[in-house]
Write a protein that holds these residues in place. Structure first.
Motif, PDB file in Angstrom:
ATOM      1  N   ASN A   1       0.836  -1.203   0.000  1.00 49.99           N
ATOM      2  CA  ASN A   1       0.000   0.000   0.000  1.00 49.99           C
ATOM      3  C   ASN A   1       0.872   1.255   0.000  1.00 49.99           C
TER       4      ASN A   1
ATOM      5  N   VAL B   1      -3.332  -4.380  -4.106  1.00 52.73           N
ATOM      6  CA  VAL B   1      -3.816  -5.764  -3.936  1.00 52.73           C
ATOM      7  C   VAL B   1      -4.813  -5.728  -2.798  1.00 52.73           C
ATOM      8  N   SER B   2      -6.008  -6.197  -3.045  1.00 57.38           N
ATOM      9  CA  SER B   2      -7.012  -6.195  -1.985  1.00 57.38           C
ATOM     10  C   SER B   2      -7.588  -7.587  -1.772  1.00 57.38           C
TER      11      SER B   2
ATOM     12  N   LYS C   1      -6.065   1.985  -5.560  1.00 58.17           N
ATOM     13  CA  LYS C   1      -6.132   1.248  -4.282  1.00 58.17           C
ATOM     14  C   LYS C   1      -6.358   2.212  -3.111  1.00 58.17           C
TER      15      LYS C   1
ATOM     16  N   HIS D   1      -9.921   3.010  -3.179  1.00 57.59           N
ATOM     17  CA  HIS D   1     -10.613   1.798  -2.711  1.00 57.59           C
ATOM     18  C   HIS D   1     -10.651   1.801  -1.181  1.00 57.59           C
TER      19      HIS D   1
ATOM     20  N   TYR E   1     -13.094   2.630   4.216  1.00 59.40           N
ATOM     21  CA  TYR E   1     -13.263   3.354   5.492  1.00 59.40           C
ATOM     22  C   TYR E   1     -14.700   3.866   5.622  1.00 59.40           C
TER      23      TYR E   1
ATOM     24  N   GLY F   1      -7.966   1.509  14.883  1.00 58.22           N
ATOM     25  CA  GLY F   1      -6.645   1.735  14.306  1.00 58.22           C
ATOM     26  C   GLY F   1      -6.745   2.204  12.865  1.00 58.22           C
ATOM     27  N   SER F   2      -5.636   2.599  12.302  1.00 56.66           N
ATOM     28  CA  SER F   2      -5.596   2.921  10.872  1.00 56.66           C
ATOM     29  C   SER F   2      -4.139   2.991  10.435  1.00 56.66           C
ATOM     30  N   LYS F   3      -3.931   2.585   9.177  1.00 63.89           N
ATOM     31  CA  LYS F   3      -2.546   2.623   8.686  1.00 63.89           C
ATOM     32  C   LYS F   3      -2.315   3.812   7.789  1.00 63.89           C
ATOM     33  N   GLY F   4      -3.364   4.559   7.461  1.00 64.28           N
ATOM     34  CA  GLY F   4      -3.146   5.827   6.761  1.00 64.28           C
ATOM     35  C   GLY F   4      -3.734   5.958   5.367  1.00 64.28           C
ATOM     36  N   THR F   5      -4.198   4.865   4.766  1.00 60.33           N
ATOM     37  CA  THR F   5      -4.668   5.000   3.380  1.00 60.33           C
ATOM     38  C   THR F   5      -5.967   5.809   3.290  1.00 60.33           C
TER      39      THR F   5
ATOM     40  N   ARG G   1     -12.490   7.704  13.217  1.00 53.88           N
ATOM     41  CA  ARG G   1     -11.430   6.817  13.758  1.00 53.88           C
ATOM     42  C   ARG G   1     -10.511   7.642  14.661  1.00 53.88           C
TER      43      ARG G   1
HETATM   44  C1  6PG Z   1      -7.510  -4.552   1.455  1.00 54.95           C
HETATM   45  C2  6PG Z   1      -7.364  -3.703   2.684  1.00 54.95           C
HETATM   46  C3  6PG Z   1      -5.969  -3.786   3.199  1.00 54.95           C
HETATM   47  C4  6PG Z   1      -5.851  -3.402   4.653  1.00 54.95           C
HETATM   48  C5  6PG Z   1      -5.990  -1.948   4.925  1.00 54.95           C
HETATM   49  C6  6PG Z   1      -6.435  -1.653   6.333  1.00 54.95           C
HETATM   50  O1  6PG Z   1      -7.966  -4.002   0.484  1.00 54.95           O
HETATM   51  O2  6PG Z   1      -7.190  -5.738   1.497  1.00 54.95           O
HETATM   52  O3  6PG Z   1      -7.698  -2.380   2.410  1.00 54.95           O
HETATM   53  O4  6PG Z   1      -5.170  -3.045   2.329  1.00 54.95           O
HETATM   54  O5  6PG Z   1      -6.724  -4.121   5.415  1.00 54.95           O
HETATM   55  O6  6PG Z   1      -4.727  -1.398   4.731  1.00 54.95           O
HETATM   56  O7  6PG Z   1      -6.220  -0.330   6.542  1.00 54.95           O
HETATM   57  P1  6PG Z   1      -6.301   0.339   7.941  1.00 54.95           P
HETATM   58  O8  6PG Z   1      -5.339  -0.377   8.846  1.00 54.95           O
HETATM   59  O9  6PG Z   1      -5.919   1.746   7.667  1.00 54.95           O
HETATM   60  O10 6PG Z   1      -7.714   0.182   8.402  1.00 54.95           O
END
Ligand code: 6PG
Length: 471
Positions: free
Chosen positions: A105, A130-131, A185, A188, A193, A260-264, A289
């Motif tokens: 990501n 990739v999802s 992505k 997406h 979210y 939580g969140s990773k930033g996307t 969040r």
């Molecule tokens: C996917 C998800 C995957 C991941 C997110 C979660 O499409 O498979 O989006 O990429 O679960 O990065 O993001 P957060 O940790 O920000 O909720």
């Protein structure tokens, strides 16, 4: 190079990397993975289906030398510096024409920078979203590659064979130039979210109405069997049945409310403002969040602003119907905003994102897959240049059919003090979007009043300024 054995290489054998590679092997490709961690190499080989060709090595050079040319490899390493580090290690090992795909990501601007950086080496760098999570990677993900279209032709057969399929169509396609794969992505994930936020608001309202976890399970299960059919609604139904293995509670009831969140999601909001394009449901989802993290303050505020929620007068059955319709409406609005952002970005950032292909790729394998994508697919197949799906007549009739219950649900949440910012912003966006004359003429007047920012008139062409307050 006849002694080169392997069709595809993978850098980074975490669960995603391992699963994607095993998926390729199951489809008849010989694959080789690299990870410095010897245990991961052993785990990869041990997990391979008997009869498939899978190897794990602890040296990058060793892996690269065992790939057929042009070399095709994916890296699945954490976004940021690790991607740059891998690129630096790869440069002396690769040749012109080789293809390196970043399947993590990464932020699309990093991808663009890397594409440019590698251009003079002749190495094709591609960003690919990739999802589908760990399971998706193993059994059929949705993949969103972008970059050099000719290079895509070399990886296409492999990606098509491992992708999720809907009606026999693979959920992967070439989605545009430069950083388009990671851009798609990112959006997406913004939509992901938004829908997750809306589902949590649906949960809040129904819980307030007295539904037990079993009843919540039943409501979401029945929605998943109807027009709200989607991966996120499906897993939500499952979640309500999950028992805790440490206490007698239902697991959902003992999970902390700090999300939580990773930033996307945040990236989507940030980038929407750069364009600019309005994605308020996504913005609200990101904000909620963030707000969820203010736990201590919320505990204090809860004591000050004690709730005087009016009880809901609706029967549970009525409530389930209202919330269903609100979720349906707001889910459409979430896709609307994300897709509008993509169309705009496609032009503005010169990515040439093919919108009909984006919705087709999202139909299966990814986190936001849902039956609604069929409707959007039809809309874009009719008009690939559609700037906003609300302008499609089929989408319009779906939205109109639930608009009344959407308004009732928002009113009910407001009256009862239930936080429902996602629903509210979906409705506000809708009301603004369908308003022929917004009250923003007054904002223009104010701007001109205090800052001589000028304004346009509705009756005479040109730019005007007034010395306000002098008549
Ligand atoms: C996917 C998800 C995957 C991941 C997110 C979660 O499409 O498979 O989006 O990429 O679960 O990065 O993001 P957060 O940790 O920000 O909720």
């Amino acid at each position: 190079m006849s002694n080169n054995l392997f069709d595809f290489g993978m850098i980074g054998l975490g669960v995603m990397g391992q699963n994607l590679l095993l998926n390729m092997a199951d489809h008849g490709f010989s694959v080789i993975g690299f990870d410095k961690d010897g245990a991961k190499n052993a785990a990869l080989e041990a997990a391979a289906t008997p009869g498939t060709t899978v190897k794990g090595v602890p040296e990058l050079e060793d892996m690269v030398q065992q790939l057929k040319t042009p070399r095709r490899l994916i890296m699945l390493v954490p976004a940021g510096k690790p991607v740059d580090d891998v690129i630096e290690s790869l440069i002396p090992l690769l040749e012109k024409g080789d293809i390196v795909i970043d399947g993590g990501n990464s932020h699309y601007t990093d991808t663009l920078r890397r594409v440019e950086y590698l251009k003079e080496t002749g190495i094709n760098f591609m960003g690919m979203g990739v999802s589908g999570g760990e399971q998706g990677a193993r059994s059929g993900p949705s993949m969103m590659p972008g970059g050099n279209e000719e290079a895509y032709e070399h990886i296409k057969p492999v990606l098509e064979s491992i992708a999720a399929k809907v009606d026999g169509v693979a959920c992967v396609d070439y989605l545009g130039k430069g950083g388009a794969g990671h851009y798609v992505k990112m959006v997406h994930n913004g939509i992901e979210y938004a829908i997750m936020q809306l589902i949590s608001e649906s949960y809040a309202i129904l819980k307030h109405g007295g539904l037990t976890n079993t009843q919540l399970h039943e409501a979401f299960k029945s929605w998943n069997e109807g027009d709200l059919q989607s991966f996120l609604v499906e897993i939500t139904a499952d979640i309500f049945l999950q028992k805790d293995d440490k206490t007698d509670a239902d697991l959902v009831d003992v999970i902390s409310d700090k999300a939580g969140s990773k930033g996307t999601g945040k990236w989507t909001s940030q980038d929407s403002m750069e364009l600019p394009v309005a994605v308020p449901v996504i913005d609200t989802a990101v904000a909620m969040r963030t707000l969820s993290g203010y736990k201590d303050e919320r505990v204090q505020a809860a004591a000050i602003y004690t709730s005087e929620h009016s009880d809901l007068s609706e029967s549970q059955e009525e409530l389930v119907k209202l919330v269903h319709d609100a979720l349906y409406f707001a889910t459409i609005l979430s896709y609307t905003q994300g897709l509008a952002m993509l169309s705009q970005a496609s032009t503005y950032l010169k990515m040439d994102i093919p919108m009909p292909k984006v919705v087709s790729v999202w139909r299966g394998g990814c986190i936001i897959r849902s039956s609604l994508l069929e409707t959007f697919s039809k809309a874009y197949n009719k008009n690939a240049e559609l700037s906003n799906i609300l302008l499609n007549e089929d989408v319009a009739s779906l939205v109109k059919s639930v608009e009344g219950n959407m308004r009732s649900t928002v009113a009910l949440a407001a009256k009862s003090g239930i936080p429902a910012g996602g629903f509210m912003s979906a409705l506000s966006y809708f009301d603004a979007y369908r308003t022929e004359r917004m009250p923003t003429n007054l904002i223009q007047a104010q701007r001109d009043y205090f800052g001589a920012h000028t304004y346009q008139r509705i009756d005479i062409p040109g730019t005007f300024h007034t010395e306000w307050g002098q008549n």
